[in-house]
Design an enzyme around this catalytic site. Structure first.
Site, PDB file in Angstrom:
ATOM      1  N   TRP A  58      -1.080   3.930   2.929  1.00 36.29           N
ATOM      2  CA  TRP A  58      -0.573   3.002   3.947  1.00 36.29           C
ATOM      3  C   TRP A  58       0.001   1.753   3.282  1.00 36.29           C
ATOM      4  O   TRP A  58       1.027   1.220   3.705  1.00 36.29           O
ATOM      5  CB  TRP A  58      -1.706   2.610   4.896  1.00 36.29           C
ATOM      6  N   HIS A  59      -0.667   1.293   2.213  1.00 34.47           N
ATOM      7  CA  HIS A  59      -0.226   0.050   1.587  1.00 34.47           C
ATOM      8  C   HIS A  59       1.142   0.180   0.921  1.00 34.47           C
ATOM      9  O   HIS A  59       1.915  -0.772   0.918  1.00 34.47           O
ATOM     10  CB  HIS A  59      -1.262  -0.430   0.556  1.00 34.47           C
ATOM     11  N   GLY A  60       1.416   1.310   0.345  1.00 33.93           N
ATOM     12  CA  GLY A  60       2.716   1.419  -0.306  1.00 33.93           C
ATOM     13  C   GLY A  60       3.013   2.844  -0.715  1.00 33.93           C
ATOM     14  O   GLY A  60       2.102   3.618  -1.013  1.00 33.93           O
ATOM     15  N   PHE A  88       4.731  -4.362   3.759  1.00 37.94           N
ATOM     16  CA  PHE A  88       4.100  -3.082   4.086  1.00 37.94           C
ATOM     17  C   PHE A  88       4.467  -2.647   5.492  1.00 37.94           C
ATOM     18  O   PHE A  88       4.033  -1.661   5.982  1.00 37.94           O
ATOM     19  CB  PHE A  88       2.576  -3.179   3.957  1.00 37.94           C
TER      20      PHE A  88
END
Lengths: 483, 82
Positions: A321-323, A483
Protein backbone atom coordinates in the site's frame (compact mmCIF):
# COMPACT_ATOMS: atom_id res chain seq x y z
CA UNK A 1 -2.18 24.45 -3.70
CA UNK A 2 -0.61 22.46 -0.88
CA UNK A 3 -1.42 22.66 2.81
CA UNK A 4 1.81 24.58 3.48
CA UNK A 5 1.04 27.69 1.48
CA UNK A 6 -0.48 31.13 1.89
CA UNK A 7 -2.91 30.21 -0.90
CA UNK A 8 -4.27 27.33 1.16
CA UNK A 9 -4.64 29.43 4.30
CA UNK A 10 -6.51 32.13 2.36
CA UNK A 11 -8.64 29.52 0.60
CA UNK A 12 -9.46 27.90 3.92
CA UNK A 13 -10.25 31.22 5.63
CA UNK A 14 -12.77 31.99 2.86
CA UNK A 15 -14.32 28.51 3.23
CA UNK A 16 -14.67 28.86 7.02
CA UNK A 17 -16.23 32.32 6.66
CA UNK A 18 -18.67 31.13 3.98
CA UNK A 19 -19.43 27.89 5.88
CA UNK A 20 -20.74 29.71 8.94
CA UNK A 21 -22.44 32.42 6.87
CA UNK A 22 -24.73 30.19 4.82
CA UNK A 23 -27.63 28.03 6.04
CA UNK A 24 -26.82 24.45 7.02
CA UNK A 25 -28.79 23.00 4.09
CA UNK A 26 -26.30 24.52 1.60
CA UNK A 27 -23.12 23.70 3.44
CA UNK A 28 -22.64 20.36 1.75
CA UNK A 29 -22.56 22.18 -1.61
CA UNK A 30 -19.86 24.50 -0.31
CA UNK A 31 -17.78 21.65 1.15
CA UNK A 32 -18.11 19.64 -2.02
CA UNK A 33 -17.14 22.56 -4.27
CA UNK A 34 -14.20 23.34 -1.96
CA UNK A 35 -13.09 19.69 -1.91
CA UNK A 36 -13.20 19.25 -5.68
CA UNK A 37 -11.50 22.62 -6.29
CA UNK A 38 -8.76 21.67 -3.84
CA UNK A 39 -8.29 18.25 -5.43
CA UNK A 40 -8.34 19.69 -8.98
CA UNK A 41 -5.64 22.18 -7.94
CA UNK A 42 -3.47 19.25 -6.85
CA UNK A 43 -4.28 16.55 -9.30
CA UNK A 44 -5.87 18.24 -12.35
CA UNK A 45 -8.03 16.02 -14.50
CA UNK A 46 -7.79 13.13 -12.01
CA UNK A 47 -10.75 14.81 -10.36
CA UNK A 48 -12.77 12.84 -12.95
CA UNK A 49 -11.38 9.59 -11.55
CA UNK A 50 -12.43 10.73 -8.08
CA UNK A 51 -15.91 11.54 -9.42
CA UNK A 52 -16.14 8.13 -11.11
CA UNK A 53 -14.99 6.23 -8.00
CA UNK A 54 -17.47 8.21 -5.90
CA UNK A 55 -20.43 7.50 -8.22
CA UNK A 56 -19.44 3.85 -8.49
CA UNK A 57 -19.15 3.38 -4.70
CA UNK A 58 -22.44 5.21 -4.13
CA UNK A 59 -24.35 2.91 -6.51
CA UNK A 60 -22.56 -0.23 -5.28
CA UNK A 61 -23.42 0.61 -1.66
CA UNK A 62 -27.12 0.83 -2.49
CA UNK A 63 -26.94 -2.33 -4.60
CA UNK A 64 -25.37 -4.30 -1.73
CA UNK A 65 -28.14 -3.18 0.58
CA UNK A 66 -30.86 -4.13 -1.91
CA UNK A 67 -29.70 -7.75 -2.27
CA UNK A 68 -31.86 -10.21 -0.39
CA UNK A 69 -29.38 -12.87 0.65
CA UNK A 70 -26.01 -12.56 2.36
CA UNK A 71 -24.46 -14.47 -0.53
CA UNK A 72 -25.74 -12.00 -3.11
CA UNK A 73 -24.63 -9.07 -0.98
CA UNK A 74 -21.16 -10.59 -0.77
CA UNK A 75 -21.01 -11.03 -4.53
CA UNK A 76 -21.91 -7.38 -5.21
CA UNK A 77 -19.47 -6.20 -2.53
CA UNK A 78 -16.62 -8.25 -4.02
CA UNK A 79 -17.32 -6.94 -7.53
CA UNK A 80 -17.39 -3.38 -6.13
CA UNK A 81 -14.12 -3.82 -4.26
CA UNK A 82 -12.62 -5.51 -7.32
CA UNK A 83 -13.39 -2.49 -9.52
CA UNK A 84 -12.04 -0.02 -6.96
CA UNK A 85 -8.86 -2.06 -6.56
CA UNK A 86 -8.55 -2.27 -10.33
CA UNK A 87 -8.42 1.55 -10.50
CA UNK A 88 -5.84 1.60 -7.72
CA UNK A 89 -3.88 -1.25 -9.27
CA UNK A 90 -3.83 0.30 -12.73
CA UNK A 91 -2.51 3.66 -11.63
CA UNK A 92 -0.30 2.58 -8.77
CA UNK A 93 0.94 -0.92 -9.53
CA UNK A 94 0.87 -1.41 -13.30
CA UNK A 95 4.49 -0.45 -13.86
CA UNK A 96 5.61 -2.25 -10.71
CA UNK A 97 4.11 -5.53 -11.98
CA UNK A 98 5.22 -4.79 -15.54
CA UNK A 99 8.84 -4.09 -14.52
CA UNK A 100 8.94 -7.13 -12.24
CA UNK A 101 7.64 -9.41 -15.02
CA UNK A 102 10.14 -7.93 -17.46
CA UNK A 103 12.99 -8.57 -15.03
CA UNK A 104 11.85 -12.16 -14.44
CA UNK A 105 11.48 -12.73 -18.20
CA UNK A 106 14.96 -11.36 -18.85
CA UNK A 107 16.36 -13.65 -16.16
CA UNK A 108 14.63 -16.67 -17.72
CA UNK A 109 15.44 -15.57 -21.30
CA UNK A 110 11.77 -15.20 -22.17
CA UNK A 111 10.44 -12.69 -24.65
CA UNK A 112 8.48 -9.93 -22.86
CA UNK A 113 7.18 -7.15 -25.06
CA UNK A 114 4.98 -4.91 -22.88
CA UNK A 115 6.90 -1.61 -22.66
CA UNK A 116 7.04 0.76 -19.68
CA UNK A 117 3.90 2.92 -19.55
CA UNK A 118 3.85 6.58 -18.56
CA UNK A 119 1.21 6.40 -15.82
CA UNK A 120 0.85 9.23 -13.33
CA UNK A 121 -0.29 8.30 -9.85
CA UNK A 122 -3.44 10.26 -8.92
CA UNK A 123 -2.96 11.97 -5.56
CA UNK A 124 -4.86 10.42 -2.64
CA UNK A 125 -6.04 7.36 -4.59
CA UNK A 126 -4.72 4.95 -1.93
CA UNK A 127 -6.53 6.87 0.80
CA UNK A 128 -9.93 7.31 -0.81
CA UNK A 129 -9.90 3.75 -2.14
CA UNK A 130 -9.43 2.43 1.41
CA UNK A 131 -12.30 4.62 2.64
CA UNK A 132 -14.48 3.30 -0.18
CA UNK A 133 -13.62 -0.32 0.60
CA UNK A 134 -14.47 0.13 4.29
CA UNK A 135 -17.77 1.76 3.28
CA UNK A 136 -18.79 -1.20 1.09
CA UNK A 137 -17.67 -3.84 3.63
CA UNK A 138 -19.51 -2.08 6.47
CA UNK A 139 -22.73 -2.08 4.43
CA UNK A 140 -22.26 -5.77 3.66
CA UNK A 141 -21.67 -6.52 7.35
CA UNK A 142 -24.86 -4.62 8.22
CA UNK A 143 -23.03 -2.06 10.33
CA UNK A 144 -23.93 0.83 8.08
CA UNK A 145 -26.85 1.87 5.91
CA UNK A 146 -26.04 2.88 2.35
CA UNK A 147 -26.04 6.68 2.12
CA UNK A 148 -28.80 7.99 -0.16
CA UNK A 149 -27.82 11.69 -0.18
CA UNK A 150 -25.31 11.87 -3.00
CA UNK A 151 -23.93 15.20 -1.78
CA UNK A 152 -23.05 14.01 1.72
CA UNK A 153 -21.68 10.77 0.34
CA UNK A 154 -19.43 12.68 -2.06
CA UNK A 155 -18.04 14.79 0.77
CA UNK A 156 -17.22 11.63 2.72
CA UNK A 157 -15.19 10.57 -0.29
CA UNK A 158 -13.50 13.91 -0.96
CA UNK A 159 -13.50 15.95 2.28
CA UNK A 160 -10.55 18.21 1.50
CA UNK A 161 -8.84 18.39 4.92
CA UNK A 162 -8.28 14.61 5.01
CA UNK A 163 -8.46 13.70 1.32
CA UNK A 164 -4.74 13.87 0.54
CA UNK A 165 -3.32 11.72 3.32
CA UNK A 166 -5.98 10.86 5.84
CA UNK A 167 -6.78 10.20 8.62
CA UNK A 168 -8.62 7.33 6.90
CA UNK A 169 -12.11 7.79 8.27
CA UNK A 170 -15.09 5.43 8.48
CA UNK A 171 -18.40 6.56 7.00
CA UNK A 172 -20.13 5.68 10.27
CA UNK A 173 -18.14 8.36 12.06
CA UNK A 174 -17.86 11.06 9.39
CA UNK A 175 -21.21 11.09 7.57
CA UNK A 176 -23.38 11.92 10.63
CA UNK A 177 -21.11 14.87 11.42
CA UNK A 178 -21.75 16.42 7.99
CA UNK A 179 -25.49 16.11 8.52
CA UNK A 180 -25.58 17.77 11.93
CA UNK A 181 -25.77 21.55 11.89
CA UNK A 182 -22.41 22.75 13.20
CA UNK A 183 -22.59 26.03 15.03
CA UNK A 184 -19.78 28.53 15.23
CA UNK A 185 -17.88 27.78 18.44
CA UNK A 186 -14.89 29.67 19.73
CA UNK A 187 -13.35 26.44 21.14
CA UNK A 188 -13.43 24.78 17.71
CA UNK A 189 -11.88 27.75 15.93
CA UNK A 190 -9.25 28.19 18.61
CA UNK A 191 -8.33 24.49 18.85
CA UNK A 192 -8.33 24.13 15.06
CA UNK A 193 -6.00 27.08 14.57
CA UNK A 194 -3.60 25.74 17.20
CA UNK A 195 -3.47 22.32 15.55
CA UNK A 196 -2.87 23.89 12.14
CA UNK A 197 -0.10 26.09 13.55
CA UNK A 198 1.48 23.07 15.25
CA UNK A 199 1.32 21.18 11.95
CA UNK A 200 3.08 24.06 10.20
CA UNK A 201 5.66 24.05 13.01
CA UNK A 202 6.49 20.36 12.63
CA UNK A 203 6.45 20.45 8.86
CA UNK A 204 8.47 23.60 8.20
CA UNK A 205 10.83 23.59 11.18
CA UNK A 206 11.55 19.87 11.58
CA UNK A 207 10.54 17.84 8.51
CA UNK A 208 11.47 20.22 5.71
CA UNK A 209 14.67 21.30 7.43
CA UNK A 210 15.75 17.67 7.78
CA UNK A 211 14.66 16.50 4.32
CA UNK A 212 17.63 17.93 2.33
CA UNK A 213 20.09 16.78 5.00
CA UNK A 214 18.77 13.21 4.93
CA UNK A 215 18.70 13.32 1.12
CA UNK A 216 22.34 14.48 1.01
CA UNK A 217 23.32 11.17 2.65
CA UNK A 218 20.86 8.84 0.93
CA UNK A 219 21.65 10.35 -2.49
CA UNK A 220 25.39 10.00 -1.90
CA UNK A 221 26.73 6.62 -3.04
CA UNK A 222 29.87 7.17 -0.93
CA UNK A 223 28.06 7.84 2.37
CA UNK A 224 29.80 6.35 5.40
CA UNK A 225 28.15 3.87 7.74
CA UNK A 226 27.92 6.45 10.53
CA UNK A 227 26.30 8.92 8.14
CA UNK A 228 23.72 6.28 7.18
CA UNK A 229 23.00 5.61 10.86
CA UNK A 230 22.59 9.31 11.63
CA UNK A 231 20.58 10.04 8.46
CA UNK A 232 18.26 7.10 9.14
CA UNK A 233 17.57 8.27 12.69
CA UNK A 234 16.99 11.78 11.35
CA UNK A 235 14.74 10.35 8.64
CA UNK A 236 12.59 8.76 11.34
CA UNK A 237 12.21 12.15 12.98
CA UNK A 238 11.53 13.76 9.59
CA UNK A 239 8.91 11.18 8.62
CA UNK A 240 7.10 11.52 11.92
CA UNK A 241 7.15 15.33 11.79
CA UNK A 242 6.06 15.31 8.15
CA UNK A 243 3.19 12.86 8.41
CA UNK A 244 1.91 13.89 11.82
CA UNK A 245 1.96 17.52 10.61
CA UNK A 246 -0.37 16.50 7.78
CA UNK A 247 -2.71 14.91 10.30
CA UNK A 248 -2.50 17.95 12.60
CA UNK A 249 -3.47 20.28 9.76
CA UNK A 250 -6.27 17.94 8.62
CA UNK A 251 -7.64 17.60 12.16
CA UNK A 252 -7.30 21.34 12.77
CA UNK A 253 -9.06 22.35 9.54
CA UNK A 254 -11.88 19.87 10.10
CA UNK A 255 -12.32 21.04 13.70
CA UNK A 256 -12.71 24.64 12.55
CA UNK A 257 -15.66 23.39 10.51
CA UNK A 258 -17.01 21.57 13.58
CA UNK A 259 -15.94 18.11 12.34
CA UNK A 260 -13.92 15.80 14.62
CA UNK A 261 -11.44 13.56 12.80
CA UNK A 262 -9.70 10.55 14.37
CA UNK A 263 -6.27 11.07 15.90
CA UNK A 264 -3.61 9.39 13.77
CA UNK A 265 -0.53 9.47 16.05
CA UNK A 266 0.23 8.88 19.71
CA UNK A 267 3.94 9.56 20.01
CA UNK A 268 4.97 6.43 18.07
CA UNK A 269 8.68 6.79 18.82
CA UNK A 270 7.91 6.18 22.49
CA UNK A 271 6.42 2.75 21.74
CA UNK A 272 7.72 -0.11 23.91
CA UNK A 273 7.24 -2.84 21.28
CA UNK A 274 6.52 -3.17 17.56
CA UNK A 275 2.89 -4.04 18.34
CA UNK A 276 2.70 -0.89 20.46
CA UNK A 277 4.33 1.11 17.65
CA UNK A 278 1.53 0.15 15.27
CA UNK A 279 -1.03 1.22 17.87
CA UNK A 280 0.55 4.67 17.80
CA UNK A 281 1.69 5.21 14.19
CA UNK A 282 -0.82 5.98 11.40
CA UNK A 283 -3.54 4.65 13.68
CA UNK A 284 -6.43 4.94 11.22
CA UNK A 285 -4.47 2.88 8.68
CA UNK A 286 -3.47 0.26 11.29
CA UNK A 287 -7.07 -0.12 12.47
CA UNK A 288 -8.23 -0.32 8.86
CA UNK A 289 -5.77 -3.18 8.23
CA UNK A 290 -6.86 -4.85 11.48
CA UNK A 291 -10.59 -4.67 10.72
CA UNK A 292 -10.60 -5.44 6.99
CA UNK A 293 -7.53 -7.67 6.50
CA UNK A 294 -6.13 -9.13 9.72
CA UNK A 295 -9.33 -10.06 11.57
CA UNK A 296 -10.95 -11.71 8.49
CA UNK A 297 -7.68 -13.62 7.90
CA UNK A 298 -7.74 -14.84 11.52
CA UNK A 299 -11.28 -16.21 11.30
CA UNK A 300 -11.27 -19.84 12.38
CA UNK A 301 -7.55 -19.85 13.13
CA UNK A 302 -6.71 -21.65 16.36
CA UNK A 303 -2.95 -21.93 16.23
CA UNK A 304 -0.35 -19.23 16.78
CA UNK A 305 1.44 -20.31 13.60
CA UNK A 306 -1.73 -19.57 11.61
CA UNK A 307 -2.04 -16.15 13.22
CA UNK A 308 1.61 -15.53 12.31
CA UNK A 309 0.78 -16.12 8.64
CA UNK A 310 -2.09 -13.60 8.93
CA UNK A 311 0.35 -11.07 10.45
CA UNK A 312 2.87 -11.50 7.66
CA UNK A 313 0.17 -11.13 4.97
CA UNK A 314 -1.22 -8.01 6.68
CA UNK A 315 2.18 -6.34 6.87
CA UNK A 316 2.90 -7.36 3.29
CA UNK A 317 -0.27 -5.53 2.22
CA UNK A 318 0.79 -2.58 4.38
CA UNK A 319 4.12 -2.45 2.54
CA UNK A 320 2.55 -2.69 -0.91
CA UNK A 321 0.00 0.00 0.00
CA UNK A 322 2.82 2.39 0.87
CA UNK A 323 4.54 2.18 -2.47
CA UNK A 324 4.83 0.19 -5.66
CA UNK A 325 8.40 -0.98 -5.11
CA UNK A 326 10.09 -4.08 -3.74
CA UNK A 327 11.79 -1.99 -1.06
CA UNK A 328 8.33 -1.24 0.41
CA UNK A 329 7.42 -4.93 0.20
CA UNK A 330 10.58 -5.73 2.17
CA UNK A 331 9.80 -2.97 4.65
CA UNK A 332 6.39 -4.54 5.26
CA UNK A 333 7.90 -8.00 5.61
CA UNK A 334 10.46 -6.73 8.12
CA UNK A 335 7.66 -5.38 10.33
CA UNK A 336 5.76 -8.65 9.95
CA UNK A 337 8.87 -10.53 10.98
CA UNK A 338 9.44 -8.19 13.95
CA UNK A 339 5.89 -8.80 15.16
CA UNK A 340 6.10 -12.59 14.81
CA UNK A 341 9.60 -12.78 16.27
CA UNK A 342 8.54 -10.54 19.15
CA UNK A 343 5.64 -12.82 20.00
CA UNK A 344 7.64 -16.00 19.62
CA UNK A 345 10.43 -14.81 21.91
CA UNK A 346 8.22 -13.10 24.49
CA UNK A 347 8.86 -15.63 27.23
CA UNK A 348 12.59 -15.83 26.56
CA UNK A 349 12.85 -12.04 26.65
CA UNK A 350 10.92 -11.99 29.92
CA UNK A 351 13.39 -14.48 31.40
CA UNK A 352 16.32 -12.44 30.12
CA UNK A 353 14.92 -9.27 31.72
CA UNK A 354 14.59 -11.19 34.96
CA UNK A 355 18.12 -12.69 34.67
CA UNK A 356 19.67 -9.26 34.09
CA UNK A 357 17.52 -7.67 36.85
CA UNK A 358 16.14 -5.25 34.24
CA UNK A 359 12.61 -6.00 35.40
CA UNK A 360 13.45 -4.76 38.89
CA UNK A 361 13.64 -1.22 37.59
CA UNK A 362 10.45 -0.79 35.52
CA UNK A 363 11.25 2.78 34.40
CA UNK A 364 14.70 1.86 33.11
CA UNK A 365 13.30 -1.33 31.56
CA UNK A 366 10.65 0.72 29.78
CA UNK A 367 13.24 3.10 28.32
CA UNK A 368 15.39 0.17 27.17
CA UNK A 369 12.34 -1.22 25.35
CA UNK A 370 11.60 2.21 23.84
CA UNK A 371 15.20 2.50 22.58
CA UNK A 372 15.21 -1.02 21.09
CA UNK A 373 11.84 -0.49 19.41
CA UNK A 374 12.98 2.84 17.96
CA UNK A 375 16.16 1.30 16.55
CA UNK A 376 14.20 -1.59 15.03
CA UNK A 377 11.85 0.92 13.41
CA UNK A 378 14.85 2.92 12.16
CA UNK A 379 16.39 -0.18 10.60
CA UNK A 380 13.18 -0.92 8.72
CA UNK A 381 13.13 2.66 7.48
CA UNK A 382 16.42 2.10 5.65
CA UNK A 383 14.25 0.11 3.23
CA UNK A 384 11.51 2.75 3.29
CA UNK A 385 13.92 5.56 2.42
CA UNK A 386 16.29 3.85 -0.05
CA UNK A 387 15.59 4.36 -3.73
CA UNK A 388 16.05 0.73 -4.76
CA UNK A 389 16.38 -2.72 -3.27
CA UNK A 390 20.10 -2.81 -4.08
CA UNK A 391 20.65 0.54 -2.35
CA UNK A 392 18.50 -0.63 0.57
CA UNK A 393 20.64 -3.73 1.14
CA UNK A 394 23.86 -1.71 0.89
CA UNK A 395 22.52 0.87 3.36
CA UNK A 396 21.14 -1.84 5.65
CA UNK A 397 24.54 -3.52 5.73
CA UNK A 398 26.15 -0.20 6.66
CA UNK A 399 23.50 0.38 9.33
CA UNK A 400 24.21 -3.01 10.89
CA UNK A 401 28.00 -2.74 10.79
CA UNK A 402 29.21 -2.25 14.40
CA UNK A 403 31.88 0.28 13.36
CA UNK A 404 29.11 2.55 11.98
CA UNK A 405 27.97 3.05 15.58
CA UNK A 406 31.33 4.24 16.93
CA UNK A 407 30.57 7.44 18.90
CA UNK A 408 33.43 9.31 17.24
CA UNK A 409 32.08 8.30 13.80
CA UNK A 410 28.58 9.46 14.70
CA UNK A 411 29.94 12.80 15.95
CA UNK A 412 31.87 13.19 12.68
CA UNK A 413 28.71 12.36 10.76
CA UNK A 414 27.11 15.54 12.13
CA UNK A 415 29.16 17.29 9.42
CA UNK A 416 26.16 16.72 7.18
CA UNK A 417 24.61 19.68 9.04
CA UNK A 418 25.87 23.23 8.75
CA UNK A 419 26.36 24.70 12.24
CA UNK A 420 23.38 27.02 11.80
CA UNK A 421 21.11 24.22 10.56
CA UNK A 422 22.16 22.03 13.47
CA UNK A 423 21.46 24.76 16.02
CA UNK A 424 18.04 25.55 14.51
CA UNK A 425 17.08 21.88 14.25
CA UNK A 426 18.27 21.13 17.80
CA UNK A 427 16.27 24.02 19.24
CA UNK A 428 13.00 23.12 17.54
CA UNK A 429 13.49 19.42 18.15
CA UNK A 430 13.76 20.18 21.88
CA UNK A 431 10.58 22.29 21.67
CA UNK A 432 8.78 19.35 20.01
CA UNK A 433 10.04 16.96 22.71
CA UNK A 434 8.87 19.34 25.44
CA UNK A 435 5.45 19.34 23.82
CA UNK A 436 5.50 15.52 23.84
CA UNK A 437 6.69 15.45 27.43
CA UNK A 438 3.75 17.60 28.55
CA UNK A 439 1.44 15.37 26.52
CA UNK A 440 2.75 12.25 28.28
CA UNK A 441 2.10 13.83 31.67
CA UNK A 442 -1.27 15.33 30.73
CA UNK A 443 -3.91 14.18 28.27
CA UNK A 444 -3.50 17.17 25.97
CA UNK A 445 -0.78 19.79 25.77
CA UNK A 446 -3.32 22.30 24.44
CA UNK A 447 -5.59 21.83 27.45
CA UNK A 448 -2.60 22.09 29.77
CA UNK A 449 -1.54 25.26 27.98
CA UNK A 450 -5.01 26.78 28.20
CA UNK A 451 -4.74 26.57 32.00
CA UNK A 452 -1.52 28.63 32.06
CA UNK A 453 -1.55 32.43 32.52
CA UNK A 454 -2.46 34.44 29.41
CA UNK A 455 1.07 35.78 29.03
CA UNK A 456 2.68 32.30 29.00
CA UNK A 457 0.05 30.93 26.68
CA UNK A 458 0.40 33.65 24.10
CA UNK A 459 4.19 33.53 24.34
CA UNK A 460 3.99 29.92 23.13
CA UNK A 461 1.57 30.79 20.31
CA UNK A 462 3.76 33.70 19.20
CA UNK A 463 6.86 31.48 19.36
CA UNK A 464 5.19 28.92 17.07
CA UNK A 465 3.97 31.46 14.50
CA UNK A 466 7.11 33.61 14.47
CA UNK A 467 9.37 30.54 14.27
CA UNK A 468 7.46 29.27 11.24
CA UNK A 469 7.62 32.68 9.55
CA UNK A 470 11.30 33.28 10.28
CA UNK A 471 12.90 29.83 10.22
CA UNK A 472 10.36 27.69 8.38
CA UNK A 473 11.60 25.85 5.32
CA UNK A 474 9.13 25.03 2.57
CA UNK A 475 9.16 23.51 -0.85
CA UNK A 476 9.12 19.83 0.07
CA UNK A 477 5.97 17.85 -0.63
CA UNK A 478 4.54 15.63 2.10
CA UNK A 479 6.05 12.11 2.06
CA UNK A 480 2.66 10.47 2.57
CA UNK A 481 1.06 12.80 0.00
CA UNK A 482 2.82 10.61 -2.57
CA UNK A 483 0.97 7.46 -1.53
CA UNK B 1 -22.39 -29.68 27.99
CA UNK B 2 -23.69 -26.45 29.57
CA UNK B 3 -22.85 -23.16 27.93
CA UNK B 4 -20.83 -21.96 30.92
CA UNK B 5 -18.69 -25.10 30.67
CA UNK B 6 -18.24 -24.54 26.94
CA UNK B 7 -17.22 -20.98 27.73
CA UNK B 8 -14.63 -22.04 30.30
CA UNK B 9 -13.33 -24.82 28.05
CA UNK B 10 -12.83 -22.31 25.26
CA UNK B 11 -10.41 -20.40 27.51
CA UNK B 12 -8.56 -23.58 28.45
CA UNK B 13 -8.30 -24.72 24.84
CA UNK B 14 -7.46 -21.37 23.22
CA UNK B 15 -5.08 -19.96 25.82
CA UNK B 16 -3.59 -23.31 26.85
CA UNK B 17 -4.11 -22.61 30.54
CA UNK B 18 -5.23 -24.84 33.41
CA UNK B 19 -8.93 -25.07 34.25
CA UNK B 20 -8.41 -23.57 37.69
CA UNK B 21 -6.84 -20.49 36.09
CA UNK B 22 -10.12 -19.67 34.34
CA UNK B 23 -12.11 -17.28 36.48
CA UNK B 24 -13.65 -13.87 36.84
CA UNK B 25 -10.27 -12.26 37.42
CA UNK B 26 -9.06 -13.20 33.93
CA UNK B 27 -8.41 -10.01 31.92
CA UNK B 28 -6.99 -9.47 28.43
CA UNK B 29 -3.36 -8.35 28.49
CA UNK B 30 -2.76 -9.24 32.13
CA UNK B 31 -1.50 -12.75 31.55
CA UNK B 32 1.12 -13.79 29.03
CA UNK B 33 -1.28 -16.34 27.51
CA UNK B 34 -4.13 -13.90 26.91
CA UNK B 35 -2.23 -11.38 24.78
CA UNK B 36 -3.39 -9.84 21.51
CA UNK B 37 -2.56 -12.97 19.51
CA UNK B 38 -4.04 -15.30 22.09
CA UNK B 39 -7.14 -13.13 21.87
CA UNK B 40 -7.52 -13.91 18.15
CA UNK B 41 -7.36 -17.66 18.92
CA UNK B 42 -9.83 -17.24 21.77
CA UNK B 43 -12.26 -15.40 19.47
CA UNK B 44 -12.05 -18.16 16.84
CA UNK B 45 -12.64 -20.77 19.55
CA UNK B 46 -15.64 -18.87 20.97
CA UNK B 47 -17.11 -18.39 17.49
CA UNK B 48 -16.92 -22.12 16.83
CA UNK B 49 -18.18 -23.12 20.27
CA UNK B 50 -21.25 -20.88 20.19
CA UNK B 51 -21.78 -20.56 16.44
CA UNK B 52 -21.62 -16.76 16.54
CA UNK B 53 -19.63 -14.21 14.58
CA UNK B 54 -17.62 -11.61 16.48
CA UNK B 55 -16.48 -8.57 14.50
CA UNK B 56 -13.64 -6.20 15.42
CA UNK B 57 -15.84 -3.92 17.51
CA UNK B 58 -17.07 -6.80 19.66
CA UNK B 59 -13.60 -8.26 19.82
CA UNK B 60 -12.37 -5.09 21.52
CA UNK B 61 -15.33 -5.24 23.88
CA UNK B 62 -14.39 -8.80 24.89
CA UNK B 63 -11.53 -7.82 27.18
CA UNK B 64 -12.23 -9.90 30.27
CA UNK B 65 -13.90 -13.13 31.38
CA UNK B 66 -16.89 -11.12 32.58
CA UNK B 67 -17.27 -8.89 29.52
CA UNK B 68 -17.12 -11.98 27.29
CA UNK B 69 -20.07 -13.47 29.17
CA UNK B 70 -22.08 -10.27 28.75
CA UNK B 71 -21.23 -10.01 25.07
CA UNK B 72 -22.21 -13.61 24.30
CA UNK B 73 -25.38 -13.14 26.32
CA UNK B 74 -26.26 -10.19 24.06
CA UNK B 75 -25.65 -12.39 21.04
CA UNK B 76 -28.22 -14.87 22.30
CA UNK B 77 -26.09 -17.35 24.25
CA UNK B 78 -28.02 -18.27 27.39
CA UNK B 79 -25.87 -18.88 30.45
CA UNK B 80 -28.69 -18.88 33.01
CA UNK B 81 -31.82 -20.68 31.82
CA UNK B 82 -30.29 -23.49 29.77
Amino acid sequence: MTFISIEFLLFFAVIVFAYYSIPHRWRWVLLLAASYSFYASLSGYFVFLLLTSTAFSYVTGILIEKQETKKQKKKVMLVGIGVLLFFLGWFKYFNFVNDSLRAISAYLNWNYTIPYQEIILPIAISFYTFQAVSYLVDIYRGKLKAERHYGYFSIYFAFFPQLVAGPIERAKKLLPQFKVEQTLKYENLSYGMKRIAWGFFKKTLIADRLAPIVASVYDNPDATGSQIVLATILFSVQLYADFSALSDIAIGCARMLGIKLTENFKQPHFATSIGDFWNRWHITFSTWLRDYIFVPLCKGKKKRSEIYVAIIITFLISGIWHGAAWSFVLWGLIHGFYRVFGDHTKQARGKMASFTYLDRNPTFHKWVKIAITFLLVCFSRVFFRSDSVTAAFTNAQLFLTPSSWRPSGIIDAFEIFSLLDLAIFAFFFVVMQLFHHVERKNASTWNWLSQRPVFARYAVYVLIVVSVLVFGATGQGFVYGGF
Amino acid sequence: MKNIEKYRNAFVEALEIEEDEVGEELVLGETSEWDSLGHMILISTMEEAFDVSLDSEWMSEFDSYQSGLKLLDRLGVDFINE
